[in-house]
Design an enzyme around this catalytic site. Sequence first.
Site, mmCIF file in Angstrom:
data_model
loop_
_atom_site.group_PDB
_atom_site.id
_atom_site.type_symbol
_atom_site.label_atom_id
_atom_site.label_comp_id
_atom_site.label_asym_id
_atom_site.label_seq_id
_atom_site.Cartn_x
_atom_site.Cartn_y
_atom_site.Cartn_z
ATOM 1 N N ASP A 67 0.804 -1.219 0.000
ATOM 2 C CA ASP A 67 0.000 0.000 0.000
ATOM 3 C C ASP A 67 0.842 1.277 0.000
ATOM 4 O O ASP A 67 2.072 1.234 0.197
ATOM 5 C CB ASP A 67 -0.964 0.004 1.203
ATOM 6 C CG ASP A 67 -0.340 -0.572 2.474
ATOM 7 O OD1 ASP A 67 0.900 -0.524 2.604
ATOM 8 O OD2 ASP A 67 -1.089 -1.058 3.334
ATOM 9 N N ASN A 135 -7.767 -3.562 14.363
ATOM 10 C CA ASN A 135 -9.131 -3.901 13.921
ATOM 11 C C ASN A 135 -9.146 -5.061 12.923
ATOM 12 O O ASN A 135 -10.158 -5.342 12.302
ATOM 13 C CB ASN A 135 -9.812 -2.667 13.309
ATOM 14 C CG ASN A 135 -9.116 -2.177 12.040
ATOM 15 O OD1 ASN A 135 -8.128 -2.764 11.596
ATOM 16 N ND2 ASN A 135 -9.625 -1.113 11.458
ATOM 17 N N HIS A 137 -7.318 -5.243 10.139
ATOM 18 C CA HIS A 137 -7.037 -4.944 8.731
ATOM 19 C C HIS A 137 -5.736 -5.590 8.271
ATOM 20 O O HIS A 137 -4.816 -5.783 9.054
ATOM 21 C CB HIS A 137 -7.091 -3.430 8.433
ATOM 22 C CG HIS A 137 -5.944 -2.624 8.928
ATOM 23 N ND1 HIS A 137 -6.103 -1.376 9.494
ATOM 24 C CD2 HIS A 137 -4.597 -2.849 8.923
ATOM 25 C CE1 HIS A 137 -4.914 -0.897 9.800
ATOM 26 N NE2 HIS A 137 -3.988 -1.767 9.472
ATOM 27 N N GLU A 142 -9.833 -2.287 5.371
ATOM 28 C CA GLU A 142 -10.505 -2.090 6.651
ATOM 29 C C GLU A 142 -11.710 -3.037 6.755
ATOM 30 O O GLU A 142 -12.136 -3.626 5.749
ATOM 31 C CB GLU A 142 -10.963 -0.626 6.762
ATOM 32 C CG GLU A 142 -9.844 0.407 6.632
ATOM 33 C CD GLU A 142 -8.875 0.445 7.833
ATOM 34 O OE1 GLU A 142 -9.000 -0.399 8.744
ATOM 35 O OE2 GLU A 142 -7.992 1.322 7.845
HETATM 36 C C1 F6R Z 1 1.421 -1.747 6.141
HETATM 37 C C2 F6R Z 1 0.078 -2.332 6.196
HETATM 38 C C3 F6R Z 1 -0.701 -2.389 7.468
HETATM 39 C C4 F6R Z 1 0.128 -2.683 8.719
HETATM 40 C C5 F6R Z 1 -0.761 -2.661 9.954
HETATM 41 C C6 F6R Z 1 0.056 -2.855 11.225
HETATM 42 O O1 F6R Z 1 1.934 -1.830 4.835
HETATM 43 O O2 F6R Z 1 -0.394 -2.755 5.195
HETATM 44 O O3 F6R Z 1 -1.731 -3.340 7.339
HETATM 45 O O4 F6R Z 1 0.728 -3.936 8.563
HETATM 46 O O5 F6R Z 1 -1.419 -1.429 10.033
HETATM 47 O O6 F6R Z 1 0.871 -1.743 11.413
HETATM 48 P P1 F6R Z 1 2.065 -1.750 12.474
HETATM 49 O O7 F6R Z 1 3.035 -2.773 11.999
HETATM 50 O O8 F6R Z 1 2.657 -0.376 12.425
HETATM 51 O O9 F6R Z 1 1.451 -2.106 13.781
#
Ligand code: F6R
Length: 245
Positions: A67, A135, A137, A142
């Site tokens: 992303d 959550n 994701h 989401e």
């Molecule tokens: C990042 C991504 C997100 C993160 C998730 C956890 O490229 O796609 O899904 O993996 O938000 O974020 P952290 O690792 O910062 O807790």
Amino acid sequence: MKLIQVEDYQDMGKKAAEIILDRVRNTENIVLGLATGGTPISTYENIVQDHQTNGTSYQHVTSFNLDEYIGVRPDHPNSYHTFMYKHLFHHINIPQEKIFLPNGMAEQQQECRDYEQRIREHGGIDLQVLGIGENGHIGFNEPGTAFDSTTHVVDLAESTRQANARFFESMEDVPKQAITMGIGSILRSKEILLLIAGEAKSKALAKLLDKQVDEQFPASALHHHANVTVIADKAALQTQMSTHH
Ligand code: F6R
């Protein structure tokens, strides 16, 4: 779904790097799917360290990131482009032309189609590295995202913006939209490595291990995939430990 339990965040990084390095060394023209955020940093550190000490080569590696924020230039300090170069790409010998991230400044619908097409042209992703949001994701998919979704534009949940605010000067600077690979795109990877560390993720991990498949909990889509390995540390597993012991 295979679960590997590790002691802590640092151990998770070692174990994850070990698996990634094994695939990189043993797969011709491998295509990696990579994630940003706090979770994979210790993994990337181990990969960089291995490159420096053992010289593992990345000449044959193509990478697609999950992303990128919309409206953030690639060279902006908070872009996922910048993140990836800082933590990984600057330190290994992956060819520049084999590095792909969604372009958050391009015409959005066209970019989504092109990104999906580029992944397909490269034969699909061999190994996808994922983190998970509190959550549930994965990528920026989401709760409520269709499990057959391809690369698309998303409005970031308020909780996701707050979780990411630590990387920005103020809450207003946190982007409101992103381009993300879809859940369908992720499920097409041949192998998936999901990394989960820290107490803040323990509820999400417990829900995942509950095995209920529900579009309101995006990571549960991974139960539809035949080759998923979860690496989780003790802090993330604490809910399990207190209920099972
Ligand atoms: C990042 C991504 C997100 C993160 C998730 C956890 O490229 O796609 O899904 O993996 O938000 O974020 P952290 O690792 O910062 O807790």
